[in-house]
Design a protein around this motif. Structure first.
Motif, PDB file in Angstrom:
ATOM      1  N   VAL A 260      35.192 -32.034 -23.622  1.00  0.00           N
ATOM      2  CA  VAL A 260      34.128 -32.625 -24.428  1.00  0.00           C
ATOM      3  C   VAL A 260      32.883 -32.808 -23.579  1.00  0.00           C
ATOM      4  O   VAL A 260      31.760 -32.478 -24.009  1.00  0.00           O
ATOM      5  CB  VAL A 260      34.583 -33.974 -25.035  1.00  0.00           C
ATOM      6  N   GLU A 261      33.058 -33.287 -22.375  1.00  0.00           N
ATOM      7  CA  GLU A 261      31.918 -33.450 -21.471  1.00  0.00           C
ATOM      8  C   GLU A 261      31.279 -32.098 -21.140  1.00  0.00           C
ATOM      9  O   GLU A 261      30.055 -31.975 -21.066  1.00  0.00           O
ATOM     10  CB  GLU A 261      32.362 -34.153 -20.191  1.00  0.00           C
ATOM     11  N   LYS A 262      32.113 -31.097 -20.967  1.00  0.00           N
ATOM     12  CA  LYS A 262      31.597 -29.760 -20.670  1.00  0.00           C
ATOM     13  C   LYS A 262      30.757 -29.236 -21.837  1.00  0.00           C
ATOM     14  O   LYS A 262      29.696 -28.634 -21.646  1.00  0.00           O
ATOM     15  CB  LYS A 262      32.769 -28.821 -20.391  1.00  0.00           C
ATOM     16  N   ALA A 263      31.231 -29.480 -23.062  1.00  0.00           N
ATOM     17  CA  ALA A 263      30.476 -29.055 -24.253  1.00  0.00           C
ATOM     18  C   ALA A 263      29.134 -29.780 -24.328  1.00  0.00           C
ATOM     19  O   ALA A 263      28.105 -29.164 -24.644  1.00  0.00           O
ATOM     20  CB  ALA A 263      31.302 -29.309 -25.507  1.00  0.00           C
ATOM     21  N   LYS A 264      29.135 -31.066 -24.045  1.00  0.00           N
ATOM     22  CA  LYS A 264      27.880 -31.825 -24.089  1.00  0.00           C
ATOM     23  C   LYS A 264      26.917 -31.359 -23.007  1.00  0.00           C
ATOM     24  O   LYS A 264      25.709 -31.255 -23.240  1.00  0.00           O
ATOM     25  CB  LYS A 264      28.180 -33.327 -23.967  1.00  0.00           C
TER      26      LYS A 264
END
Length: 753
Positions: free
Chosen positions: A410-414
């Motif tokens: 999720v952090e990577k997507a953000k």
């Protein structure tokens, strides 16, 4: 004179021919140079010489007597209908406003509401009906297939959920007469056939809960097919109901990530995907012989068929093994049922991490590193999207568990600049054990029982597909707020999709004396509260005009739901129209399997000559809308060009579903499709996202070349034909679009890459 009225057939509303006697002389209202004539006995009306309503007045099945006619001003008449005891006021200014109210002597019982049949389309004078079912339907009233379709599929429609905006427009002669239901609740529409023409009626129901609320409708002629939509847009602005996307971006800058974004759903809920396995034979032996996992009988039987490396480890056996391990992990590390004091979201997060850690410690030698695991949501997925050069995306998950397994993704997507959020819902609550994988419906027993909607007949309203109960959105708001907060906290999301709340699914609840209008207010309050408390970019289903508070995007209106009862679409697996089953979980065929649209639906619902951008004329710069997730942009093979071009013409985003096996590299078809959509949509939307859609034209006689215009003067011209179309200053490619933006930029895009 013919008169149309509703009658009950089961739960639907039908049409019948009846007649009444006229008991009062027509009344003429005047305002400046405008004259409107109303017959108060039957409510037939003319705007000058233009018929705007045929005789259709009845209350229940009774004609009414007109008494106590008053004329307080040249532009106003008041009177009363008896025996129904309904007070009526008709006022003319720039529009005709009718207000009808029950007086204190009117009898209204819970089992015997008062139904006022007030509208009958002047069918013999009407050429075209413009209806905001989905984005907008353009219906020729002499079209036999349309008449049959509306009778079969839309008779009895309500004007909150079914009609996406509470107005319709009729082309009568050279005028476009629009009817705006200021009182949008407790209404039904009826469709029928009269002398080979489409006829339409409308009725309003007074109940014990809304008996003190007047029913108000406005009528106004115009010169253009979009005038009704523009009129409604102005009314919303005057009532301070409109909140522009520009304002939403100012309130939460993350909303700007929607500009130019394609909408993508990532499928799969389990911790382990097929692509995470390095050693299939070793993993099989471990799972069957040393793991202590409670594999179900079906999984064990399928895997025991494989006797050794002489057997082929097929895709079927790979899926069986991975899905069996995921199910067994959930059984080994269960989560307790939620209570009103503990929504178990923290426990779900901790349990997800426990399952992942346990599996990595015991079976890690057969698997890739645990940080690479994941089905739709995985590091490989985000890498493929970035390698393809896709910059603007909204990523949706079918629930929050994938993020609980892989919060670093999720952090990577953000960090890649994407919005990402889960599907969530608070409208159906089901008992434990009915369908425990339906995570959003796992609500406390006490909430399911105490918040269930009580219908007029005393029964509780059954939930989605007959499971559990539908809940009153005003009930237990604190629980909902806390669960939403916890989901966002542990999932680290910057977006959220809350199902149903924006569909305007208004109902009366006799347990709490909740009117339909109160339920709409509760849905709006819930969405506004989420945005105010959590600062996420919020979306919901449909984005109906009565429930748009708080949302920046919606899914549903650009492809209307159709064929719900069609057996070929639902269950005939040999049919080219079969939509597919709802499995496997990591890639449900219902969402990924290509299908064709039946000729009837293709001819009516997807032919561009029967589409009109009513919703976008109201909401283009307020709510970004797309398809319903049941029908992504790639679902239907024989209407894909029409759907893609209509979306580009209306400047709305594509929707594409992805599973991990469809995104192992940037060269795969679905990744390429997203990139192709963005090449056209992104630069146009970045220029027009905060502009109003102000004009819509056919540039040929059959509607095969269409043009939209926006408030800055930009135009989008779509060519639905198989040949290039030359115009004075541009050539529009076959099955293509040319955008002429106000800054001089030109964007050319075609369906084929």
């Amino acid at each position: 004179m013919k008169l149309i009225s509703f009658f009950r057939v089961g739960s639907a509303l039908g049409l019948a021919l009846v007649s009444v006697m006229t008991h009062a002389a027509p009344l003429t209202l005047t305002h400046q140079d405008t004259h409107v004539t109303i017959n108060p006995s039957d409510l037939s009306m003319r705007w000058g010489n233009l018929p705007i309503n045929d005789a259709n007045l009845k209350v229940g099945q009774q004609p009414q007597q007109v008494v106590d006619v008053r004329h307080p001003a040249p532009n106003q008449f008041n009177w009363r209908w008896e025996p129904a005891n309904i007070e009526v006021s008709a006022t003319l200014d720039d529009a005709l406003t009718l207000s009808m109210s029950l007086d204190d002597n009117a009898q209204v019982a819970r089992q015997h509401p008062v139904t006022l049949h007030w509208f009958d389309l002047p069918d013999q004078d009407t050429q075209t009906l413009l209806l905001p079912f989905s984005e907008g339907m353009r219906v020729p009233t002499d079209h036999s297939q349309w008449i049959d379709y509306l009778q079969a599929s839309r008779d009895g429609s309500n004007t909150t959920q079914d009609l996406k905006m509470p107005f319709w427009t009729a082309q009568i002669g050279s005028q476009y007469v629009s009817y705006h239901l200021v009182t949008a609740t407790n209404n039904r529409l009826g469709f029928g056939r009269a002398n080979k023409k489409l006829d339409m009626g409308a009725a309003h129901t007074f109940t014990p809960l809304n008996r003190h609320d007047p029913f108000v409708v406005r009528v106004k002629p115009g010169q253009h097919p979009l005038d009704g939509a523009k009129w409604y847009r102005q009314w919303r602005e005057d009532k301070h109901q409109a909140v522009s996307l520009a304002e939403k971006v100012q309130q939460n800058p993350e909303t700007a990530k929607l500009i130019g974004a394609t909408h993508v759903y990532l499928f799969g809920q389990g911790p382990l995907a097929r692509d995470d396995v390095k050693d299939w034979w070793g993993l099989k032996h471990w799972a069957l012989n040393t793991s202590s996992l409670p594999l179900d009988d079906e999984t064990q039987a399928a895997l025991e068929e494989l006797s050794g490396k002489q057997s082929w480890f097929s895709q079927y056996h790979k899926n069986t093994l991975v899905n069996g391990i995921n199910r067994a992990l959930a059984e080994t590390f269960p989560v307790t049922a939620p209570t009103e004091k503990d929504n178990t979201i923290k426990q779900q997060y901790q349990t997800a991490q426990q399952r992942k850690k346990w599996l990595a410690a015991r079976a890690g030698q057969y698997l890739k590193p645990a940080e690479q695991w994941g089905q739709g949501l995985s590091t490989e997925m985000i890498d493929s999207l970035q390698k393809a050069g896709i910059r603007q995306l909204w990523l949706g998950l079918d629930n929050w568990m994938p993020a609980f397994y892989q919060p670093h993704v999720v952090e990577k997507a953000k960090q890649a600049g994407y919005l990402i959020g889960p599907y969530d819902s608070y409208n159906t609550a089901i008992p434990r054990g009915v369908n425990d994988s339906w995570l959003t419906a796992q609500l406390p027993d006490a909430m399911r029982d105490s918040c269930a909607i009580e219908q007029r007949n005393g029964n509780l309203k059954k939930g989605f597909r007959g499971n559990g109960f539908y809940l009153n959105p005003a009930c237990d708001a604190d629980y909902v707020a806390q669960r939403v907060a916890d989901i966002i906290k542990y999932g680290q999301f910057n977006s959220l999709f809350i199902d149903v709340d924006a569909t305007a699914m208004a109902r009366e609840d006799y347990r709490r004396d909740t009117r339909e209008v109160d339920m709409l207010a509760a849905f709006n309050q819930r969405m506004k509260s989420i945005v105010n408390r959590q600062a996420v970019v919020l979306g919901s289903e449909d984005g109906n005009s009565l429930t748009t508070q708080g949302i920046a995007f919606a899914h549903g209106l650009e492809t209307i739901g159709f064929g719900w009862r069609d057996e070929d679409m639902k269950s005939n697996r040999s049919s080219p129209y079969y939509l597919g089953p709802w499995f496997p979980d990591n890639k449900p065929a219902f969402f990924f399997q290509s299908a064709k649209v039946k000729p009837l639906y293709q001819a009516l619902l997807f032919d561009p000559q029967y589409r009109i951008p009513l919703y976008q004329a109201v909401f283009h710069d307020e709510v970004i809308n797309s398809h319903h997730w049941h029908s992504d942009s790639l679902k239907f093979t024989n209407v894909r060009a029409e759907r893609d071009l209509i979306a580009m013409l209306y400047n709305v985003p594509a929707m594409v579903h992805l599973s991990r096996d469809e995104a192992t590299s940037p060269s795969q078809p679905r990744i390429r499709a997203i990139k192709h959509y963005q090449q056209g949509f992104m630069p146009i939307h970045q220029a027009l996202w905060d502009k109003a859609l102000v004009d819509f034209r056919w540039l040929d006689e059959r509607g095969r070349v269409q043009q939209t215009q926006f408030s800055d003067g930009s135009t989008l011209t779509a060519n639905f034909t198989d040949q290039p179309v030359g115009m004075s200053d541009i050539t529009v490619p076959a099955k293509g679009l040319v955008a002429q933006l106000s800054d001089g930029t030109q964007v050319v895009w075609s369906v084929s890459e």
